[in-house]
Design a protein around this motif. Structure first.
Motif, mmCIF file in Angstrom:
data_model
loop_
_atom_site.group_PDB
_atom_site.id
_atom_site.type_symbol
_atom_site.label_atom_id
_atom_site.label_comp_id
_atom_site.label_asym_id
_atom_site.label_seq_id
_atom_site.Cartn_x
_atom_site.Cartn_y
_atom_site.Cartn_z
ATOM 1 N N ASN A 75 0.786 -1.173 0.126
ATOM 2 C CA ASN A 75 -0.183 0.034 -0.023
ATOM 3 C C ASN A 75 0.754 1.389 -0.040
ATOM 4 O O ASN A 75 0.523 2.130 -0.589
ATOM 5 C CB ASN A 75 -0.729 0.151 1.224
ATOM 6 N N GLU A 76 1.993 1.421 0.937
ATOM 7 C CA GLU A 76 2.700 2.484 1.107
ATOM 8 C C GLU A 76 3.493 2.535 -0.261
ATOM 9 O O GLU A 76 3.898 3.753 -0.712
ATOM 10 C CB GLU A 76 3.696 2.378 2.252
ATOM 11 N N MET A 77 4.386 1.502 -0.868
ATOM 12 C CA MET A 77 4.787 1.604 -2.015
ATOM 13 C C MET A 77 3.966 2.294 -3.185
ATOM 14 O O MET A 77 4.757 2.969 -3.844
ATOM 15 C CB MET A 77 5.619 0.510 -2.179
ATOM 16 N N LEU A 78 2.992 1.722 -3.394
ATOM 17 C CA LEU A 78 2.092 1.987 -4.528
ATOM 18 C C LEU A 78 1.575 3.376 -4.350
ATOM 19 O O LEU A 78 1.659 4.218 -5.343
ATOM 20 C CB LEU A 78 0.899 0.977 -4.675
ATOM 21 N N THR A 79 1.262 3.897 -3.193
ATOM 22 C CA THR A 79 0.858 5.079 -3.048
ATOM 23 C C THR A 79 2.067 6.243 -3.026
ATOM 24 O O THR A 79 1.817 7.273 -3.718
ATOM 25 C CB THR A 79 0.344 5.290 -1.472
ATOM 26 N N PHE A 80 3.280 5.683 -2.871
ATOM 27 C CA PHE A 80 4.328 6.473 -3.032
ATOM 28 C C PHE A 80 4.581 6.899 -4.488
ATOM 29 O O PHE A 80 4.890 7.899 -4.775
ATOM 30 C CB PHE A 80 5.780 6.114 -2.405
ATOM 31 N N VAL A 81 4.339 5.831 -5.251
ATOM 32 C CA VAL A 81 4.780 5.892 -6.794
ATOM 33 C C VAL A 81 3.670 6.919 -7.204
ATOM 34 O O VAL A 81 4.083 7.651 -8.177
ATOM 35 C CB VAL A 81 4.579 4.502 -7.463
ATOM 36 N N ILE A 82 2.513 6.807 -6.922
ATOM 37 C CA ILE A 82 1.511 7.632 -7.383
ATOM 38 C C ILE A 82 1.830 9.246 -7.127
ATOM 39 O O ILE A 82 1.705 10.118 -7.912
ATOM 40 C CB ILE A 82 -0.064 7.590 -6.693
ATOM 41 N N MET A 83 2.208 9.243 -5.810
ATOM 42 C CA MET A 83 2.267 10.866 -5.359
ATOM 43 C C MET A 83 3.738 11.139 -5.873
ATOM 44 O O MET A 83 3.917 12.407 -6.130
ATOM 45 C CB MET A 83 2.377 10.742 -3.610
ATOM 46 N N PHE A 84 4.790 10.202 -6.296
ATOM 47 C CA PHE A 84 5.765 10.741 -6.817
ATOM 48 C C PHE A 84 5.878 11.097 -8.291
ATOM 49 O O PHE A 84 6.224 12.110 -8.534
ATOM 50 C CB PHE A 84 7.024 9.679 -6.779
ATOM 51 N N ALA A 85 4.964 10.422 -8.793
ATOM 52 C CA ALA A 85 4.682 10.587 -10.246
ATOM 53 C C ALA A 85 4.046 12.040 -10.562
ATOM 54 O O ALA A 85 4.295 12.839 -11.532
ATOM 55 C CB ALA A 85 3.817 9.528 -10.894
ATOM 56 N N LEU A 86 3.227 12.338 -9.561
ATOM 57 C CA LEU A 86 2.336 13.638 -9.690
ATOM 58 C C LEU A 86 3.057 14.790 -9.204
ATOM 59 O O LEU A 86 2.890 15.874 -9.764
ATOM 60 C CB LEU A 86 1.098 13.543 -8.960
ATOM 61 N N PHE A 87 3.783 14.619 -8.156
ATOM 62 C CA PHE A 87 4.583 16.114 -7.572
ATOM 63 C C PHE A 87 6.147 15.868 -7.470
ATOM 64 O O PHE A 87 6.611 16.848 -6.566
ATOM 65 C CB PHE A 87 4.009 15.759 -6.051
ATOM 66 N N HIS A 88 6.816 14.933 -8.065
ATOM 67 C CA HIS A 88 8.167 14.796 -7.930
ATOM 68 C C HIS A 88 8.772 16.406 -8.333
ATOM 69 O O HIS A 88 9.826 16.667 -7.905
ATOM 70 C CB HIS A 88 8.827 13.860 -8.752
ATOM 71 N N ARG A 89 8.251 17.005 -9.189
ATOM 72 C CA ARG A 89 8.825 18.348 -9.607
ATOM 73 C C ARG A 89 8.617 19.605 -8.527
ATOM 74 O O ARG A 89 9.173 20.561 -8.471
ATOM 75 C CB ARG A 89 8.303 18.919 -10.861
#
Length: 271
Positions: free
Chosen positions: A56-70
């Protein structure tokens, strides 16, 4: 026109923060639901509940990183003015918390042995799960939101305090998601208050060191000791009857220490 632009600059980060918070809750709930559907009854076992949490944490991290890494920063570009004496003093409070958990493990009646295959396996799983939670939560609430508020408000003293408070408030409120797992409302509210105070402390660590690695490590270690203690003792809260009092005292100290370090950091930046 200037007043309008100023109001827009101060107001828009709050709107953005609400958006990130709602997305966090929706993404986490959706991922947890999907993981639960895939694993079925397997999720209810001791090991697999933490493996599911890890996924759960890893997949949520991927979503948040993809959207907000900039918009996020693992390392701030500010010049470091870290006081090693002050930083060392800050670590007293996490050490007390971790020490309390370890002492409780030592004196409580254990459900399974620490040196058994089950104990060692769970130890490793809990290490990875705790650090993944630390990484995700610090990335969102300090790496994204705290930095975003600092960029908008951080030119003035009250803006820095506001950035710390609002990002920590969001961090605390996100723990209400535990209600979906069946946690009692009163206990969850205590957790929310404690997490908010802890968030101020973690924000101060980030501002003091300019590295997200430090709050990730402290956050992960505190989560690990708590998770491991509870599982080893079968979630028996009667082992240490003063635990609620200690957690309340620690929350106050986290809050005071966090704001003091933020204040000292601002004073040092002016010299």
């Amino acid at each position: 026109m200037k007043k309008k632009n100023r109001a827009y600059r101060y107001f828009m980060p709050v709107v953005y923060a609400v958006f990130v918070y709602i997305l966090w809750e929706l993404a986490g709930t959706l991922v947890a639901y999907v993981v639960g559907k895939i694993t079925g009854n397997w999720e209810e076992t001791l090991y697999s509940s933490y493996i599911s949490m890890l996924l759960n944490e890893m997949l949520t991290f991927v979503i948040m990183f993809a959207l907000f890494h900039r918009k996020s920063e693992f390392i701030r570009k500010e010049k470091s003015r870290v006081s090693w004496l002050l930083l060392s003093g800050m670590f007293i409070f996490p050490i007390i918390q971790i020490g309390d958990d370890l002492m409780t493990i030592a004196h409580g009646e254990k459900v399974f042995s620490l040196l058994s295959g089950k104990g060692i396996c769970f130890f490793l799983i809990c290490c990875v799960a705790s650090l993944s939670i630390g990484l995700l939560e610090e990335y969102v609430w300090r790496g994204i939101l705290l930095n975003m508020f600092l960029a908008a408000w951080g030119k003035k003293k009250h803006g820095i305090y506001g950035a710390v408070v609002v990002s920590s408030l969001g961090f605390g409120l996100c723990h209400y998601r535990n209600l979906l797992a069946g946690q009692d409302f009163a206990d969850t509210t205590k957790q929310v208050i404690y997490a908010g105070c802890f968030g101020v402390f973690l924000a101060a660590l980030f501002l003091q060191t300019n590295h997200l690695f430090v709050p990730i490590l402290v956050h992960g270690l505190c989560n690990f000791s708590n998770f491991f203690m509870n599982e080893i003792l079968g979630w028996n809260y009667t082992v240490w009857k003063y635990d609620d009092i200690l957690q309340g005292v620690l929350a106050v100290f986290y809050l005071i220490a966090g704001f003091y370090v933020v204040y000292r950091g601002m004073q040092e930046s002016r010299t």
